[in-house]
Design a protein around this motif. Sequence first.
Motif, PDB file in Angstrom:
ATOM      1  N   VAL A 160      -4.754  -5.665  -6.325  1.00  0.00           N
ATOM      2  CA  VAL A 160      -5.322  -4.400  -6.797  1.00  0.00           C
ATOM      3  C   VAL A 160      -6.642  -4.063  -6.118  1.00  0.00           C
ATOM      4  O   VAL A 160      -6.903  -2.889  -5.789  1.00  0.00           O
ATOM      5  CB  VAL A 160      -5.473  -4.396  -8.334  1.00  0.00           C
ATOM      6  N   LEU A 161      -7.478  -5.066  -5.874  1.00  0.00           N
ATOM      7  CA  LEU A 161      -8.780  -4.773  -5.269  1.00  0.00           C
ATOM      8  C   LEU A 161      -8.625  -4.367  -3.803  1.00  0.00           C
ATOM      9  O   LEU A 161      -9.325  -3.463  -3.327  1.00  0.00           O
ATOM     10  CB  LEU A 161      -9.705  -5.985  -5.415  1.00  0.00           C
ATOM     11  N   GLU A 168      -4.117  -6.734 -13.977  1.00  0.00           N
ATOM     12  CA  GLU A 168      -4.806  -6.119 -12.844  1.00  0.00           C
ATOM     13  C   GLU A 168      -6.088  -5.430 -13.316  1.00  0.00           C
ATOM     14  O   GLU A 168      -7.127  -5.503 -12.657  1.00  0.00           O
ATOM     15  CB  GLU A 168      -3.901  -5.086 -12.158  1.00  0.00           C
ATOM     16  N   VAL A 210       5.520   3.737 -12.465  1.00  0.00           N
ATOM     17  CA  VAL A 210       4.867   4.241 -11.252  1.00  0.00           C
ATOM     18  C   VAL A 210       4.659   5.762 -11.268  1.00  0.00           C
ATOM     19  O   VAL A 210       3.573   6.252 -10.907  1.00  0.00           O
ATOM     20  CB  VAL A 210       5.639   3.791  -9.981  1.00  0.00           C
ATOM     21  N   GLN A 245      -6.238   2.564  -9.758  1.00  0.00           N
ATOM     22  CA  GLN A 245      -4.886   2.479 -10.313  1.00  0.00           C
ATOM     23  C   GLN A 245      -4.473   1.023 -10.484  1.00  0.00           C
ATOM     24  O   GLN A 245      -4.420   0.271  -9.518  1.00  0.00           O
ATOM     25  CB  GLN A 245      -3.901   3.192  -9.397  1.00  0.00           C
ATOM     26  N   THR A 267      -1.464  -1.640 -12.224  1.00  0.00           N
ATOM     27  CA  THR A 267      -0.075  -1.633 -12.677  1.00  0.00           C
ATOM     28  C   THR A 267       0.137  -2.514 -13.908  1.00  0.00           C
ATOM     29  O   THR A 267       1.254  -2.627 -14.396  1.00  0.00           O
ATOM     30  CB  THR A 267       0.851  -2.107 -11.547  1.00  0.00           C
ATOM     31  N   GLU A 293     -22.300  14.165  -5.205  1.00  0.00           N
ATOM     32  CA  GLU A 293     -21.517  13.280  -4.351  1.00  0.00           C
ATOM     33  C   GLU A 293     -21.787  11.817  -4.688  1.00  0.00           C
ATOM     34  O   GLU A 293     -22.934  11.378  -4.780  1.00  0.00           O
ATOM     35  CB  GLU A 293     -21.868  13.555  -2.892  1.00  0.00           C
ATOM     36  N   ARG A 307       1.931   6.729 -13.713  1.00  0.00           N
ATOM     37  CA  ARG A 307       0.623   6.325 -13.184  1.00  0.00           C
ATOM     38  C   ARG A 307       0.160   7.279 -12.081  1.00  0.00           C
ATOM     39  O   ARG A 307      -1.000   7.697 -12.061  1.00  0.00           O
ATOM     40  CB  ARG A 307       0.716   4.889 -12.647  1.00  0.00           C
ATOM     41  N   LEU A 308       1.064   7.622 -11.180  1.00  0.00           N
ATOM     42  CA  LEU A 308       0.696   8.530 -10.090  1.00  0.00           C
ATOM     43  C   LEU A 308       0.297   9.899 -10.616  1.00  0.00           C
ATOM     44  O   LEU A 308      -0.645  10.520 -10.132  1.00  0.00           O
ATOM     45  CB  LEU A 308       1.862   8.657  -9.100  1.00  0.00           C
ATOM     46  N   PHE A 340       7.882  13.551  -3.340  1.00  0.00           N
ATOM     47  CA  PHE A 340       6.844  12.876  -2.556  1.00  0.00           C
ATOM     48  C   PHE A 340       7.228  12.917  -1.079  1.00  0.00           C
ATOM     49  O   PHE A 340       8.217  12.293  -0.684  1.00  0.00           O
ATOM     50  CB  PHE A 340       6.666  11.423  -2.992  1.00  0.00           C
ATOM     51  N   ARG A 346      -8.410   7.775   1.756  1.00  0.00           N
ATOM     52  CA  ARG A 346      -8.668   9.096   1.137  1.00  0.00           C
ATOM     53  C   ARG A 346      -9.937   9.700   1.726  1.00  0.00           C
ATOM     54  O   ARG A 346     -10.000  10.892   1.982  1.00  0.00           O
ATOM     55  CB  ARG A 346      -8.797   8.968  -0.384  1.00  0.00           C
ATOM     56  N   ARG A 350      -5.821  -3.037  -2.568  1.00  0.00           N
ATOM     57  CA  ARG A 350      -5.116  -1.747  -2.599  1.00  0.00           C
ATOM     58  C   ARG A 350      -6.087  -0.606  -2.857  1.00  0.00           C
ATOM     59  O   ARG A 350      -6.055   0.426  -2.201  1.00  0.00           O
ATOM     60  CB  ARG A 350      -4.031  -1.800  -3.684  1.00  0.00           C
ATOM     61  N   HIS A 351      -6.975  -0.817  -3.827  1.00  0.00           N
ATOM     62  CA  HIS A 351      -7.930   0.237  -4.154  1.00  0.00           C
ATOM     63  C   HIS A 351      -8.881   0.472  -2.987  1.00  0.00           C
ATOM     64  O   HIS A 351      -9.181   1.615  -2.631  1.00  0.00           O
ATOM     65  CB  HIS A 351      -8.714  -0.131  -5.411  1.00  0.00           C
ATOM     66  N   MET A 383     -18.952   6.942   2.285  1.00  0.00           N
ATOM     67  CA  MET A 383     -19.316   8.236   2.881  1.00  0.00           C
ATOM     68  C   MET A 383     -18.437   8.485   4.091  1.00  0.00           C
ATOM     69  O   MET A 383     -18.327   7.661   4.980  1.00  0.00           O
ATOM     70  CB  MET A 383     -20.792   8.211   3.281  1.00  0.00           C
ATOM     71  N   VAL A 442     -10.007  -6.048 -12.104  1.00  0.00           N
ATOM     72  CA  VAL A 442     -10.926  -5.002 -11.634  1.00  0.00           C
ATOM     73  C   VAL A 442     -12.202  -4.999 -12.463  1.00  0.00           C
ATOM     74  O   VAL A 442     -13.314  -4.910 -11.927  1.00  0.00           O
ATOM     75  CB  VAL A 442     -10.241  -3.623 -11.705  1.00  0.00           C
ATOM     76  N   ILE A 467      -0.620   7.523  -1.747  1.00  0.00           N
ATOM     77  CA  ILE A 467       0.156   7.093  -2.911  1.00  0.00           C
ATOM     78  C   ILE A 467       0.108   5.572  -2.936  1.00  0.00           C
ATOM     79  O   ILE A 467       0.404   4.924  -1.935  1.00  0.00           O
ATOM     80  CB  ILE A 467       1.619   7.570  -2.818  1.00  0.00           C
ATOM     81  N   GLU A 468      -0.284   5.016  -4.076  1.00  0.00           N
ATOM     82  CA  GLU A 468      -0.427   3.564  -4.176  1.00  0.00           C
ATOM     83  C   GLU A 468       0.796   2.949  -4.862  1.00  0.00           C
ATOM     84  O   GLU A 468       1.224   3.434  -5.905  1.00  0.00           O
ATOM     85  CB  GLU A 468      -1.680   3.212  -4.976  1.00  0.00           C
ATOM     86  N   ALA A 469       1.311   1.885  -4.268  1.00  0.00           N
ATOM     87  CA  ALA A 469       2.403   1.131  -4.878  1.00  0.00           C
ATOM     88  C   ALA A 469       2.071  -0.344  -4.812  1.00  0.00           C
ATOM     89  O   ALA A 469       1.471  -0.813  -3.847  1.00  0.00           O
ATOM     90  CB  ALA A 469       3.718   1.411  -4.154  1.00  0.00           C
ATOM     91  N   MET A 470       2.475  -1.091  -5.856  1.00  0.00           N
ATOM     92  CA  MET A 470       2.124  -2.514  -5.886  1.00  0.00           C
ATOM     93  C   MET A 470       3.198  -3.380  -5.250  1.00  0.00           C
ATOM     94  O   MET A 470       2.946  -4.520  -4.892  1.00  0.00           O
ATOM     95  CB  MET A 470       1.861  -2.982  -7.315  1.00  0.00           C
TER      96      MET A 470
END
Lengths: 143, 133
Positions: A23-24, B50, B25, B44, B46, B12, B28-29, A58, A34, A26-27, A1, B54, A41-44
């Motif tokens: 990944v966890l 991964e 990439v 997301q 990759t 919500e 995916r974006l 971008f 956000r 990053r998310h 929230m 998750v 923008i997410e990058a690994m």
Amino acid sequence: MLNPDIAAAVKGAETLLVVEPDVLVRHSISDYLRECGFEVIEAMNASEALAVLQEPTFAVDLVLSQVEISGPIDGFGLAHWVRANRPNLPIVLVGSPAMAAEAAGDLCEAGPLLAKPYEPQVLLDRIKRLLAESKRARKPDDE
Amino acid sequence: VENVNGAARYAEGAAPTVLVAEDEVFIRLMMADELMRAGFQVIQCTSADEAWTVLQSSLDVGLVLTDIRMAGSMDGLELAIRIRSNWPHIKIVIASSEMPRLPIGDAFLSKPFFPQDLVACVEQLLARRNAKP
């Protein structure tokens, strides 16, 4: 929230590039940012980050990168590239204390490293401060 | 308009979560952006590895959208088989330029596809999943 105070403090939707191999993590951090009102923008890894940074569609306002990322370029290497090619783009490096903080030295905009685990509010404060400084630095060119 | 409609579609915190597994990439974006604009929560990934990480976490995933060919210990089809075996309630969309060699998944999106087709496919499957019998 989302905290309404935080939302109100973030003006506009600045775009952050988050570079994080887990990944966890990053998310989780992307989701939080956000909620704070940023576009994320997410990058690994650095390869993905460089692809995004070199793509004109971008418009990245700040890079938040883990230091330890797999591939030929780590977070320090990414910071070097940003410094050389996008000198006005702020970058925040995130790493564990075990990493050689002094090696980050002058690569980071505000202090060598943001040590993990970090407080989300500390991260948000730093991002907002760097974006404000970046805007001030760019202003003379815009006028 | 999509954004407004998407945001209004779910209460919500109630937006279904879509896991996107795609190693390219920009694709995916694009997929993540379209789905978020449509009101979905998006995770997301990759690679299939991964995605597997998750899925084994506490995150609640309603639909997995996966490419087939990805680097790592498993490809998208292996991921789909494992999902079917472990969590049969999770919807699966295979998105690839090649037809899957196994008849698995709830839908197949042939690359390249239009963003609106992606959103329509996901919405349809999740609506079906949530519909009461």
